[in-house]
Design a protein around this motif. Structure first.
Motif, PDB file in Angstrom:
ATOM      1  N   ARG A   1       2.294   1.738  -3.339  1.00 37.72           N
ATOM      2  CA  ARG A   1       1.191   2.321  -4.369  1.00 37.72           C
ATOM      3  C   ARG A   1       0.894   3.796  -4.157  1.00 37.72           C
ATOM      4  O   ARG A   1       1.168   4.515  -5.095  1.00 37.72           O
ATOM      5  N   TRP A   2       0.708   4.239  -2.894  1.00 41.44           N
ATOM      6  CA  TRP A   2       0.511   5.630  -2.587  1.00 41.44           C
ATOM      7  C   TRP A   2       1.680   6.351  -3.058  1.00 41.44           C
ATOM      8  O   TRP A   2       1.608   7.675  -3.491  1.00 41.44           O
TER       9      TRP A   2
ATOM     10  N   LEU B   1       0.874  -1.200   0.113  1.00 38.10           N
ATOM     11  CA  LEU B   1      -0.054   0.049   0.002  1.00 38.10           C
ATOM     12  C   LEU B   1       0.835   1.359   0.069  1.00 38.10           C
ATOM     13  O   LEU B   1       0.728   2.207  -0.792  1.00 38.10           O
TER      14      LEU B   1
ATOM     15  N   ALA C   1       2.027   6.608  -6.799  1.00 34.15           N
ATOM     16  CA  ALA C   1       0.816   7.613  -7.045  1.00 34.15           C
ATOM     17  C   ALA C   1       1.308   9.338  -6.885  1.00 34.15           C
ATOM     18  O   ALA C   1       1.293  10.223  -7.718  1.00 34.15           O
ATOM     19  N   VAL C   2       1.973   9.652  -5.758  1.00 37.63           N
ATOM     20  CA  VAL C   2       2.199  10.771  -5.384  1.00 37.63           C
ATOM     21  C   VAL C   2       3.619  11.337  -6.307  1.00 37.63           C
ATOM     22  O   VAL C   2       3.490  12.504  -6.842  1.00 37.63           O
TER      23      VAL C   2
END
Length: 338
Positions: A178-179, A175, A182-183
């Motif tokens: 992924r975050w 997780l 994305a950022v």
């Protein structure tokens, strides 16, 4: 060549900041007051302050060994840690932290990557503790503006939240990746792959946070490790004629920790002194006690770190020159890889 030139610039900037800090102290306080406080210093309290520094180093080694999953002996961890602290005192650019990681990475089964990641995590935990502690110490500073007190309290909340985020990230690596991806993908000038790699290196050092029991132990140790220093500061302040509560001493500790984040000459000369002096003056202490404590405690810390570091070199069989050579080779390889 470019990196060498940048290092020289950073060194000269640090020396300039240290020089300006010392000049500011001399403008704030009459040097005669500082000398007088040093002449009347209580040696027994200075001795207690030294014991506080030693206890601080002992507990730090316990915490570091725990972060390394107790895979090596405490004595080995203690000596390597002390070598790194000595190098930080006498060399620029906090090279002692790199030396620590390189030395501990050569002790099986510890790897260099694990050593480096724990260095980063250790700094983060220490800074978060200081930022979280600071708001509670502000009650001692009556003259502090309300907006500044509110800002410090907000930073304390942020620090606690950041610790919680680190714990979640350590337990939810997919997780977090992924975050993070994305950022970072939204920031065009950053290399997403490189920064995700660095994030994973950091999270590798948080392995002890992936189990609830271990997380609680690490947080507990990160609090306990600072208790001897709070007393060491209080005893040191009392030794030169000052008078503060333990909470007041905690405020000075926070100021010192934040001040040494500034660029400076090796050993945090100047920036440590101005941070401590300003904090003590804010607590209503005399100029002599404020400047005197800054001088005494810095000297105690410097001497203690050098003695412990030399003992560490003798115990591990390393030499000053060999540690420098190994650290420099690692730095050159890292610069080439980047």
């Amino acid at each position: 060549m470019e990196s060498s030139g940048q290092n020289r610039r950073q060194l000269w900037i640090g020396i300039a900041v240290s020089a300006v800090s010392i000049i500011l102290i001399l403008l704030l306080i009459d040097p005669a007051e500082i000398i007088d406080s040093l002449r009347r210093a209580d040696l027994s309290l200075i001795g207690l302050s030294t014991l506080g520094i030693l206890a601080f180093m002992v507990i730090r080694a316990i915490r570091w060994r725990y972060m390394l999953a107790n895979d090596i002996s405490w004595s080995n961890t203690f000596h390597v840690q002390n070598i790194g602290y000595m190098f930080n005192m006498v060399l620029p650019f906090r090279l002692g932290d790199v030396a620590r990681a390189v030395l501990i990475g050569s002790v099986p089964p510890i790897t260099l990557a694990r050593g480096l990641s724990t260095m980063v995590v250790e700094r983060i935990l220490d800074m978060m503790f200081i930022v979280a502690l600071l708001p509670f110490t502000l009650a001692e500073v009556i003259s502090l503006p309300a907006w500044m007190q509110e800002g410090a309290r907000a930073s304390g909340v942020v620090a606690v939240a950041a610790i919680a985020i680190l714990i979640v990230a350590a337990n939810q690596r997919n997780l977090a990746t992924r975050w993070g991806t994305a950022v970072l993908n939204r920031i065009s000038f950053l290399d997403t792959g490189r920064w995700i790699g660095r994030m994973n290196e950091l999270l590798d050092g948080l392995g002890s946070l992936t189990r609830l029991k271990d997380s609680l132990v690490l947080v507990f140790l990160s609090i306990v490790v600072w208790i001897p220093i709070l007393f060491a500061y209080r005893w040191g302040i009392q030794a030169v004629g000052g008078s503060v509560t333990l909470l007041g001493a905690s405020f000075v500790v926070c100021a010192a920790a934040l001040s040494i984040a500034l660029p400076s000459s090796p050993g945090q000369i100047g920036v440590f002194h101005i941070g401590v002096t300003a904090a003590m003056l804010a607590l209503g202490q005399s100029g002599g006690a404020s400047g005197g404590f800054a001088v005494v405690y810095h000297a105690l810390n410097l001497i203690s770190m050098i003695i412990l570091g030399l003992i560490g070199l003798a115990s591990t069989g390393a030499t000053f020159g060999s540690v420098i050579d190994t650290t420099q080779r690692f730095m050159r390889r890292r610069q080439l890889s980047e």
